[in-house]
Write an enzyme that holds these catalytic residues in place. Structure first.
Site, PDB file in Angstrom:
ATOM      1  N   ARG A 123      41.826  50.054  36.556  1.00  7.86           N
ATOM      2  CA  ARG A 123      43.173  50.388  35.555  1.00  7.86           C
ATOM      3  C   ARG A 123      43.011  50.582  34.212  1.00  7.86           C
ATOM      4  O   ARG A 123      43.097  49.358  33.574  1.00  7.86           O
ATOM      5  CB  ARG A 123      43.913  49.154  36.024  1.00  7.86           C
ATOM      6  CG  ARG A 123      45.543  49.575  35.645  1.00  7.86           C
ATOM      7  CD  ARG A 123      46.368  48.222  35.772  1.00  7.86           C
ATOM      8  NE  ARG A 123      47.199  48.822  35.292  1.00  7.86           N
ATOM      9  CZ  ARG A 123      48.628  49.029  35.663  1.00  7.86           C
ATOM     10  NH1 ARG A 123      48.809  49.976  36.912  1.00  7.86           N
ATOM     11  NH2 ARG A 123      50.298  49.024  35.003  1.00  7.86           N
TER      12      ARG A 123
ATOM     13  N   ASP B 214      60.811  57.358  36.389  1.00  7.56           N
ATOM     14  CA  ASP B 214      59.449  56.141  36.077  1.00  7.56           C
ATOM     15  C   ASP B 214      60.166  55.799  34.743  1.00  7.56           C
ATOM     16  O   ASP B 214      61.372  56.432  34.260  1.00  7.56           O
ATOM     17  CB  ASP B 214      58.450  56.515  36.092  1.00  7.56           C
ATOM     18  CG  ASP B 214      57.394  55.770  36.193  1.00  7.56           C
ATOM     19  OD1 ASP B 214      57.508  54.491  35.784  1.00  7.56           O
ATOM     20  OD2 ASP B 214      55.935  56.368  34.981  1.00  7.56           O
TER      21      ASP B 214
ATOM     22  N   ARG C  97      51.746  49.723  48.757  1.00 11.45           N
ATOM     23  CA  ARG C  97      50.440  49.366  47.977  1.00 11.45           C
ATOM     24  C   ARG C  97      50.055  49.101  48.322  1.00 11.45           C
ATOM     25  O   ARG C  97      49.088  49.207  48.614  1.00 11.45           O
ATOM     26  CB  ARG C  97      51.474  48.701  46.133  1.00 11.45           C
ATOM     27  CG  ARG C  97      51.948  49.619  45.461  1.00 11.45           C
ATOM     28  CD  ARG C  97      50.682  51.048  44.375  1.00 11.45           C
ATOM     29  NE  ARG C  97      49.879  50.692  44.172  1.00 11.45           N
ATOM     30  CZ  ARG C  97      50.454  50.113  42.998  1.00 11.45           C
ATOM     31  NH1 ARG C  97      50.967  49.787  42.711  1.00 11.45           N
ATOM     32  NH2 ARG C  97      48.698  50.010  42.298  1.00 11.45           N
TER      33      ARG C  97
ATOM     34  N   HIS D 168      48.342  58.252  38.680  1.00  8.47           N
ATOM     35  CA  HIS D 168      48.745  57.129  39.388  1.00  8.47           C
ATOM     36  C   HIS D 168      48.026  57.540  40.989  1.00  8.47           C
ATOM     37  O   HIS D 168      49.129  56.962  41.861  1.00  8.47           O
ATOM     38  CB  HIS D 168      49.623  56.501  39.197  1.00  8.47           C
ATOM     39  CG  HIS D 168      49.627  55.295  39.016  1.00  8.47           C
ATOM     40  ND1 HIS D 168      49.016  54.057  39.551  1.00  8.47           N
ATOM     41  CD2 HIS D 168      50.740  54.338  39.051  1.00  8.47           C
ATOM     42  CE1 HIS D 168      49.018  52.513  40.194  1.00  8.47           C
ATOM     43  NE2 HIS D 168      50.412  52.587  39.225  1.00  8.47           N
TER      44      HIS D 168
ATOM     45  N   CYS E 284      58.672  52.940  41.193  1.00  5.89           N
ATOM     46  CA  CYS E 284      56.849  52.215  41.741  1.00  5.89           C
ATOM     47  C   CYS E 284      57.276  51.198  40.346  1.00  5.89           C
ATOM     48  O   CYS E 284      56.528  50.074  40.726  1.00  5.89           O
ATOM     49  CB  CYS E 284      56.111  53.316  40.778  1.00  5.89           C
ATOM     50  SG  CYS E 284      56.357  53.854  38.637  1.00  5.89           S
TER      51      CYS E 284
ATOM     52  N   GLN F 241      49.347  54.209  44.124  1.00  8.05           N
ATOM     53  CA  GLN F 241      50.941  54.455  43.545  1.00  8.05           C
ATOM     54  C   GLN F 241      51.300  55.835  44.976  1.00  8.05           C
ATOM     55  O   GLN F 241      52.502  55.444  45.498  1.00  8.05           O
ATOM     56  CB  GLN F 241      51.533  54.499  42.237  1.00  8.05           C
ATOM     57  CG  GLN F 241      53.263  53.901  42.450  1.00  8.05           C
ATOM     58  CD  GLN F 241      53.462  53.166  43.528  1.00  8.05           C
ATOM     59  OE1 GLN F 241      53.422  51.996  42.693  1.00  8.05           O
ATOM     60  NE2 GLN F 241      53.969  53.130  43.761  1.00  8.05           N
TER      61      GLN F 241
END
Length: 301
Positions: free
Chosen positions: A102, A220, A288, A129, A260, A132
């Site tokens: 990450r 987001d 997830r 991502h 998310c 996700q």
């Protein structure tokens, strides 16, 4: 499928295969059926960006698959003090069975894959991502039964989430509409891919136009990690790019809402809408775990 670097690398069939495996692993976990598919294997988890969901879901997931997760922050690695990514990739490949990273720069993920000899999983970059969005697609299919033919809408910054949602949605047969300010559009590589999908994709500055008839709406945060210094400027830019009761009135009946997390109530989503759709949003968060287990089981087998 050796790595998960970005959804642009996968076919629609590969994405659906991961979702099918995620469904199976979720069913087995809920019914007490053990699935030690990665017995004795070790996943190195490199975090150059902190996270709640990414760390807990990967560490729990590798354990449930019979393996071991090793948390590695920048402080734990020479990569945080100047060692080339190429050398880190070759060293860790001698010790580990897979790496999840990450980080900020997509090139760092791609370099790990190029120089290492073990599977690399992108846990998030500024470009995309993928983990996700696999969880997002899994959640939509759980609630709606299908993906193909549904309309997905994204409202807000054309960031890593927007990039991956566009690709994942289009590759699984969804119509995708995005509303964002003109200076905050998704990545050009992603828009070039979407342009090849014709009328399946629309990009607009109008939230109402994007949301019209949508079966699921995503948003987001307005300021992602690393953009905290721009927070006030971004609030001014994105004012109006909010999921609220009025926007949902333009969507299809029974429209889902996804986020998310973490969510900033009163900014990109109202508290009223968040709480009304909390069950869907926290299904998304749970998934997830299952989607990432499917990725690990596929690339690290």
């Amino acid at each position: 499928m050796k790595h998960l670097l970005k959804l642009l690398d996968l076919t629609g069939e590969e994405i659906l295969g991961l979702l099918n495996l995620a469904d199976q692993l979720k069913y087995e976990l809920k019914h007490g059926i053990a699935h030690p598919l990665l017995q004795g294997k070790t996943l190195g988890m490199i975090f150059r960006k902190s996270s709640t969901r990414t760390r807990v879901s990967f560490e729990t997931g590798i354990y449930q698959l019979g393996g071991h997760g090793m948390f590695l922050s920048s402080n734990d690695l020479q990569i945080g003090r100047g060692e080339p990514v190429e050398d880190t990739a070759r060293v860790l490949s001698r010790y580990l069975d897979g790496i999840m990273i990450r980080t900020f720069d997509q090139a760092e993920v791609e370099t790990l894959a190029e120089y290492g000899s073990i599977p690399i999983i992108n846990g998030l970059t500024d470009f995309c991502h993928p983990c996700q969005v696999l969880a997002d697609l899994m959640t939509i299919r759980e609630h709606k039964g299908v993906l193909q033919g549904l309309k997905m809408c994204y409202i807000g910054d054309g960031n890593n989430m927007a990039n991956s949602l566009i690709v994942g949605g289009l590759k699984t047969g969804m119509k995708v509409s995005v509303a964002c300010p003109a200076a905050y559009t998704p990545n050009r590589e992603v828009l070039d891919f979407a342009a090849g999908c014709g009328a399946m994709f629309t990009l607009t500055e109008s939230c109402e136009e994007a949301a019209a008839g949508a079966d699921v709406i995503f948003t987001d945060v307005w300021a992602s990690m690393g953009q905290e210094g721009e927070a006030e400027q971004r609030r001014a830019v994105f004012k109006g790019y909010q999921i609220n009761r009025e926007l949902l009135a333009a969507a299809a009946p029974e429209c889902m809402v996804q986020h998310c997390l973490p969510a900033h109530r009163g900014e990109e989503i109202t508290a009223e809408v968040f709480e009304a759709h909390a069950a869907e949003i926290f299904d998304e968060a749970e998934n997830r775990l299952h989607a990432q287990k499917a990725v690990m089981a596929t690339v690290m087998k």
